[in-house]
Write an enzyme that holds these catalytic residues in place. Structure first.
Site, PDB file in Angstrom:
ATOM      1  N   ARG A  90      19.051 -17.900  12.169  1.00 22.73           N
ATOM      2  CA  ARG A  90      20.471 -18.259  12.104  1.00 22.73           C
ATOM      3  C   ARG A  90      20.806 -19.487  12.950  1.00 22.73           C
ATOM      4  O   ARG A  90      21.732 -20.217  12.658  1.00 22.73           O
ATOM      5  CB  ARG A  90      21.320 -17.073  12.572  1.00 22.73           C
ATOM      6  CG  ARG A  90      21.738 -16.192  11.408  1.00 22.73           C
ATOM      7  CD  ARG A  90      22.646 -15.108  11.878  1.00 22.73           C
ATOM      8  NE  ARG A  90      22.028 -14.375  12.990  1.00 22.73           N
ATOM      9  CZ  ARG A  90      22.467 -13.216  13.457  1.00 22.73           C
ATOM     10  NH1 ARG A  90      23.518 -12.659  12.926  1.00 22.73           N
ATOM     11  NH2 ARG A  90      21.859 -12.608  14.441  1.00 22.73           N
TER      12      ARG A  90
ATOM     13  N   LYS B 232       5.103  -4.486  11.545  1.00 22.34           N
ATOM     14  CA  LYS B 232       5.475  -3.105  11.832  1.00 22.34           C
ATOM     15  C   LYS B 232       6.820  -3.092  12.574  1.00 22.34           C
ATOM     16  O   LYS B 232       7.157  -4.112  13.181  1.00 22.34           O
ATOM     17  CB  LYS B 232       4.388  -2.421  12.645  1.00 22.34           C
ATOM     18  CG  LYS B 232       4.243  -2.989  14.060  1.00 22.34           C
ATOM     19  CD  LYS B 232       3.867  -1.941  15.058  1.00 22.34           C
ATOM     20  CE  LYS B 232       4.074  -2.474  16.443  1.00 22.34           C
ATOM     21  NZ  LYS B 232       4.019  -1.608  17.524  1.00 22.34           N
TER      22      LYS B 232
ATOM     23  N   HIS C 184      -1.698  -5.637  13.885  1.00 18.27           N
ATOM     24  CA  HIS C 184      -2.549  -6.630  14.557  1.00 18.27           C
ATOM     25  C   HIS C 184      -3.761  -6.012  15.247  1.00 18.27           C
ATOM     26  O   HIS C 184      -4.740  -6.702  15.512  1.00 18.27           O
ATOM     27  CB  HIS C 184      -1.730  -7.500  15.520  1.00 18.27           C
ATOM     28  CG  HIS C 184      -1.356  -6.817  16.782  1.00 18.27           C
ATOM     29  ND1 HIS C 184      -0.187  -6.125  16.937  1.00 18.27           N
ATOM     30  CD2 HIS C 184      -2.012  -6.699  17.957  1.00 18.27           C
ATOM     31  CE1 HIS C 184      -0.136  -5.618  18.143  1.00 18.27           C
ATOM     32  NE2 HIS C 184      -1.226  -5.948  18.789  1.00 18.27           N
TER      33      HIS C 184
ATOM     34  N   LYS D 264      -8.083  -7.383  15.596  1.00 15.80           N
ATOM     35  CA  LYS D 264      -8.829  -7.657  16.835  1.00 15.80           C
ATOM     36  C   LYS D 264     -10.322  -7.634  16.547  1.00 15.80           C
ATOM     37  O   LYS D 264     -10.815  -6.747  15.867  1.00 15.80           O
ATOM     38  CB  LYS D 264      -8.494  -6.594  17.900  1.00 15.80           C
ATOM     39  CG  LYS D 264      -7.116  -6.748  18.506  1.00 15.80           C
ATOM     40  CD  LYS D 264      -6.871  -5.634  19.516  1.00 15.80           C
ATOM     41  CE  LYS D 264      -5.469  -5.703  20.069  1.00 15.80           C
ATOM     42  NZ  LYS D 264      -5.279  -6.770  21.049  1.00 15.80           N
TER      43      LYS D 264
ATOM     44  N   GLU E 288      -0.662   0.844  29.067  1.00 14.66           N
ATOM     45  CA  GLU E 288      -0.075  -0.419  29.518  1.00 14.66           C
ATOM     46  C   GLU E 288       0.442  -0.213  30.933  1.00 14.66           C
ATOM     47  O   GLU E 288       0.998   0.847  31.237  1.00 14.66           O
ATOM     48  CB  GLU E 288       1.087  -0.815  28.612  1.00 14.66           C
ATOM     49  CG  GLU E 288       0.667  -1.290  27.245  1.00 14.66           C
ATOM     50  CD  GLU E 288       1.879  -1.649  26.407  1.00 14.66           C
ATOM     51  OE1 GLU E 288       2.360  -2.777  26.538  1.00 14.66           O
ATOM     52  OE2 GLU E 288       2.338  -0.784  25.662  1.00 14.66           O
TER      53      GLU E 288
ATOM     54  N   ASP F 249       5.676   3.640  18.218  1.00 13.86           N
ATOM     55  CA  ASP F 249       5.321   2.244  18.491  1.00 13.86           C
ATOM     56  C   ASP F 249       3.814   2.023  18.511  1.00 13.86           C
ATOM     57  O   ASP F 249       3.336   0.952  18.152  1.00 13.86           O
ATOM     58  CB  ASP F 249       5.934   1.842  19.846  1.00 13.86           C
ATOM     59  CG  ASP F 249       5.913   0.340  20.056  1.00 13.86           C
ATOM     60  OD1 ASP F 249       6.300  -0.380  19.122  1.00 13.86           O
ATOM     61  OD2 ASP F 249       5.508  -0.112  21.147  1.00 13.86           O
TER      62      ASP F 249
ATOM     63  N   HIS G 229      -1.055   1.668  15.214  1.00 14.41           N
ATOM     64  CA  HIS G 229      -2.287   1.122  15.799  1.00 14.41           C
ATOM     65  C   HIS G 229      -3.368   2.188  16.040  1.00 14.41           C
ATOM     66  O   HIS G 229      -4.514   2.041  15.626  1.00 14.41           O
ATOM     67  CB  HIS G 229      -2.007   0.454  17.144  1.00 14.41           C
ATOM     68  CG  HIS G 229      -0.982  -0.629  17.080  1.00 14.41           C
ATOM     69  ND1 HIS G 229      -0.910  -1.510  16.037  1.00 14.41           N
ATOM     70  CD2 HIS G 229       0.006  -0.982  17.939  1.00 14.41           C
ATOM     71  CE1 HIS G 229       0.085  -2.354  16.268  1.00 14.41           C
ATOM     72  NE2 HIS G 229       0.655  -2.057  17.401  1.00 14.41           N
TER      73      HIS G 229
ATOM     74  N   LYS H  88       3.437   3.660  28.750  1.00 13.14           N
ATOM     75  CA  LYS H  88       3.829   2.496  29.551  1.00 13.14           C
ATOM     76  C   LYS H  88       3.848   2.893  31.016  1.00 13.14           C
ATOM     77  O   LYS H  88       4.009   4.068  31.350  1.00 13.14           O
ATOM     78  CB  LYS H  88       5.206   2.019  29.112  1.00 13.14           C
ATOM     79  CG  LYS H  88       5.191   1.390  27.722  1.00 13.14           C
ATOM     80  CD  LYS H  88       6.392   0.537  27.493  1.00 13.14           C
ATOM     81  CE  LYS H  88       6.278  -0.223  26.187  1.00 13.14           C
ATOM     82  NZ  LYS H  88       5.265  -1.279  26.206  1.00 13.14           N
TER      83      LYS H  88
END
Lengths: 335, 516
Positions: free
Chosen positions: B66, B172, B202, B206, B240, B259, B264, B364
């Site tokens: 935009r 995704k 993704h 890898k 993570e 997520d 994944h 996380k």
């Protein structure tokens, strides 16, 4: 990390290598965590002599190659001033990849031998190759490509060359009559060979391949006439190889013509018929591609020893495209 | 993925051993070109392909968002992003100068038909100027809620067909549950055929995930052990150390299960456990992956509390630094029930894997960033040797094979060795293969690989609709139960390995989480 000169006996060399690794391991013991990683994917034997004007570049190439092709590198140098006629030194080449805590280390062994004792060096080399991994010989000794199979140098090198999964030579600037004889003999003996003169034309070939890939709907190679020009007193192997490779696609005989150019070797390729594709050298690392009326600059980067060897080391198995081009180039050269 | 022998016969000037797979003439239209993904991943990947001479002259990119920008402002912005985010690669001004000539920008609202008319006009201009042959790859890098709108508008503007091929890449998440995934798919299929839809995951791009296939099916010695007779259990970890890093608003709607695990990690699990394809091509590889995903046992609602654990991190002090809890993160509801940690036990109901637990966890603010797959083999039938431990002699730990996805990509095998000296004491040692040291050269990023594949029409590493539906089917009961549960969050501190309930889940099976 390196040793001083040691007798060139396999067990002494291997013991010295063990010492080098032990001293590298000392650091680990002090730090209490792994700091050194030993990496080896092949044995890379470099055969060189005093005629090799670019041996310093080749040594640097070897260090650079270790990053992509970690190996036990054995440099067998024919040197009239070799200590005691035959001696060895052992090094570890280490580098730390960006952002990593561990160094990666590879082994390098230098074996110096007086030319009259070349035969004695073979058992040394045979005893220090890494078991069960590919052995690649980068033969920079031009005399190997000049001599008849019965010559002393060739006889001395035969056991080493027989070990090789692949032998890489460079026919640039050598008498092709003799070099093709030697290479044909090696091929007949079932040896895998690579020639850096072939590797030098990858960018040319890839550009031509792409032109025909992208324009397959209106541009067919069959029946196109191929004309190649080169500079220098004699036709370079690269031009012969490219002509041979093109002939397979066009199914017509390619012509080779000498033409003065600021850059030695291959100068241009012109494929013509209903349509014209032209590739010509416009700078040391630059090609101009013309397809019909459209022009484009193409990078010719990739011809340093590192880049050439890197490409050759990624093709360790049978290379049908090179082999076909070699057979055709040799036959055409003999005519 | 083309095999060497499959290279096209039409062009005799091919040398698949030495020539890189090149990008065919085409244009890419990126929707959401002002977003993070474009700046951090897509443009750096395209630039790197240009740097490697894999982008042809007949190539162009149209960015859309935009924000009003001219072509030159877009180019300048992308240049800054590439310089900042390119990985392990030099920035070459001359390569960029040539590459940026193929970058264009069209500002416009995704719901506005005029935006698509402008894109159509630009595409036909580009087709003339750049000879892109009418081939167009549409890349949906927008908010997921716009996917259906963009596809519908592309159809309405007639951009889904043309002189060349037309493909769409969808990022995704592919829906937020099974129903919405099916609905999205139906909407996309109104415009594009399934063969032209490239759903990007993704993780599958890898190098190390692709290496799992090479490791399993290129070697003869591992596959005979790769089954319920020899494998005791498998642990897949994607941890993570960071928090939501400004993505709080998005993340509180998604959560770790959606997520990471739904896409994944289930794809990674399928790669580790699928049957060997009879031939290495897109259809065969994806058929086997899909078959495996369909074989994962779907939990009953009553089983969810036993086989799935939800967690959310609370505030903690790590390394002298005060870290906020999830509910204290910017944009997050202070009463959010979002799972920042999810763990589950899955079983695969087929002959190869029946009875073997697969433990998957992702979270996380865990102690470190690591993704790996640990395959724990059975102990020898007779414990002949004892291992010295701090607590005295114990039965030795069984063999463990770890496939490390990131960082320090590689494979290691733990086995027992006799300790030097007298007496038959054994000690576990590790035999390591390090991807970086055996192949020191730069490995392409997942987006480089996947973009070239999409442009070349190779969907091997992309997920198919049946795979997406199968993985949502597996996750759905857990989501449903969690949706109707009020959790007492937070239940783990930042910087720890997750909630105690996760340890308990393994303990019930006689297992413990390993420390990656």
């Amino acid at each position: 990390m390196s040793s001083g000169p040691i007798p060139a006996q396999p067990e002494k060399i291997l013991r010295e290598l063990g010492r080098v690794w032990t001293s590298l391991g000392e650091e680990e013991r002090h730090q209490g965590k792994p700091t050194v990683l030993r990496a080896c994917a092949m044995t890379l034997i470099v055969i060189t002599d005093e005629e090799d004007a670019e041996s310093a570049t080749a040594s640097q190439t070897l260090v650079e190659l270790m990053h992509a092709h970690p190996s036990r590198a054995i440099v067998l140098r024919s040197d009239p001033k070799a200590e005691n006629g035959l001696s060895a030194r052992v090094f570890a080449q280490c580098w730390k990849p960006f952002g990593k805590a561990q160094q990666i280390c590879c082994e390098q062994i230098e074996v110096s031998v007086r030319p009259d004792r070349l035969l004695d060096a073979s058992p040394t080399v045979l005893g220090i190759v890494v078991p069960d991994l590919p052995v690649v010989v980068w033969c920079r000794m031009k005399s190997v490509l000049r001599v008849s199979p019965n010559d002393r140098t060739n006889a001395a090198m035969t056991p080493v060359l027989a070990l090789a999964t692949k032998t890489i030579v460079d026919t640039k600037g050598v008498d092709l009559n003799q070099a093709f004889d030697v290479l044909r003999g090696w091929k007949a003996a079932g040896r895998m060979i690579g020639d850096l003169e072939w590797t030098r034309i990858t960018a040319w070939r890839e550009t031509i391949g792409t032109v025909f890939e992208e324009n397959a709907d209106w541009l067919s190679p069959t029946g196109l006439g191929a004309e190649l020009t080169y500079s220098g007193a004699t036709v370079p192997a690269s031009a012969l190889y490219l002509a041979a490779w093109l002939e397979r696609g066009t199914q017509t005989k390619a012509s080779l013509r000498r033409e003065d150019s600021p850059w030695p070797g291959l100068s241009s390729v012109r494929l013509s018929g209903e349509h014209t594709v032209e590739l010509s050298r416009t700078g040391p690392t630059c090609l101009k591609l013309r397809v019909g009326e459209q022009e484009q600059q193409v990078s010719l980067a990739g011809s340093s020893f590192y880049e050439l060897m890197h490409e050759e080391l990624t093709v360790l198995g049978y290379d049908p495209v090179f082999n076909a081009a070699f057979d055709r180039a040799e036959a055409s050269y003999r005519q | 993925m083309l095999l060497l022998g499959q290279m096209t016969d039409a062009n005799p000037f091919q040398d698949p051993l030495r020539f890189e797979r090149r990008v065919p003439p085409c244009a890419i239209v990126i929707f959401g070109a002002n977003g993070d993904l474009t700046k951090r991943k897509l443009l750096p990947a395209l630039y790197r392909l240009a740097y490697e001479r894999r982008i042809p002259q007949s190539f162009a990119v149209i960015g859309n968002s935009r924000t009003h920008m001219s072509d030159s402002e877009f180019r300048e912005k992308m240049k800054e992003s590439v310089q900042q985010f390119i990985e392990d690669s030099p920035f070459d001004e001359s390569v960029w100068n040539s590459f940026e000539q193929s970058l264009y920008y069209i500002a416009g609202d995704l719901k506005d038909p005029k935006c698509y008319q402008a894109i159509a006009a630009k595409l036909s201009e580009i087709e003339n100027d750049h000879q892109t042959r009418g081939n167009v790859l549409f890349y949906l890098s927008t908010q997921p809620s716009y996917y259906a709108t963009v596809v519908e508008c592309l159809g309405a503007a007639g951009l889904h067909h043309g002189k060349g091929w037309r493909r769409v890449v969808v990022e995704k998440p592919f829906g937020h549950d099974l129903k919405s995934a099916r609905a999205l798919s139906d909407e996309i299929h109104h415009v594009f055929e399934e063969k032209d839809v490239y759903r990007i995951d993704h993780y599958l791009g890898k190098e190390t995930v692709q290496n799992i296939l090479a490791f399993r099916f290129g070697n003869g010695i591992f596959e005979p052990l790769w089954n319920r007779r020899y494998v005791n259990h498998v642990q897949i970890t994607a941890a993570e150390s960071i928090g939501v890093e400004g993505r709080g608003a998005y993340y509180q709607e998604a959560g770790a299960l959606r997520d990471m695990i739904q896409n994944h990690l289930l794809q990674v699990m399928a790669t580790v456990t699928m049957e060997p394809p009879s031939f290495f091509d897109a259809d065969n590889v994806r058929d086997e992956r899909a078959k495996l995903l369909r074989a994962i046992r779907v939990m009953k609602r009553d089983d969810v509390p036993l086989y799935a654990v939800s967690g959310q991190y609370g505030p903690a002090k790590v390394g002298g630094q005060d870290l906020p809890g999830f509910r204290q993160e910017e944009g997050v509801d202070p009463k959010a029930q979002t799972d920042t940690y999810a763990a589950a036990t899955f079983f695969i109901d087929n002959w190869r894997w029946a009875g073997v637990p697969f433990y998957i966890r992702s979270g996380k603010r865990l102690p470190k960033r690591v993704t790996d797959i640990a395959i724990q083999f059975n102990a020898p039938p007779l414990a002949m040797f004892q291992q010295e431990t701090r607590l005295g002699p114990r039965s030795p730990r069984p063999n463990l094979m770890v496939l490390r996805i990131q960082p320090e990509e590689g494979i290691s095998l733990r086995f027992l060795s006799k300790s030097p000296g007298s007496g038959m004491r054994v000690r576990p040692v590790s035999m390591d293969f390090n991807y970086g040291s055996s192949f020191g050269e730069r490995t392409p990023t997942a987006y480089e690989t996947l973009l070239v594949d999409a442009m070349a029409g190779d969907p091997t590493l992309y997920t198919r609709q049946d795979m997406v539906e199968a993985s949502w089917t597996v996750i759905e009961p857990i989501l449903e139960v969690w949706r109707n549960t009020k959790f007492d969050f937070p239940n783990y501190e930042a910087g720890t390995w997750g909630p105690k309930a996760s340890d308990d889940m393994l303990a019930r099976e006689g297992h413990t989480w390993r420390m990656p």
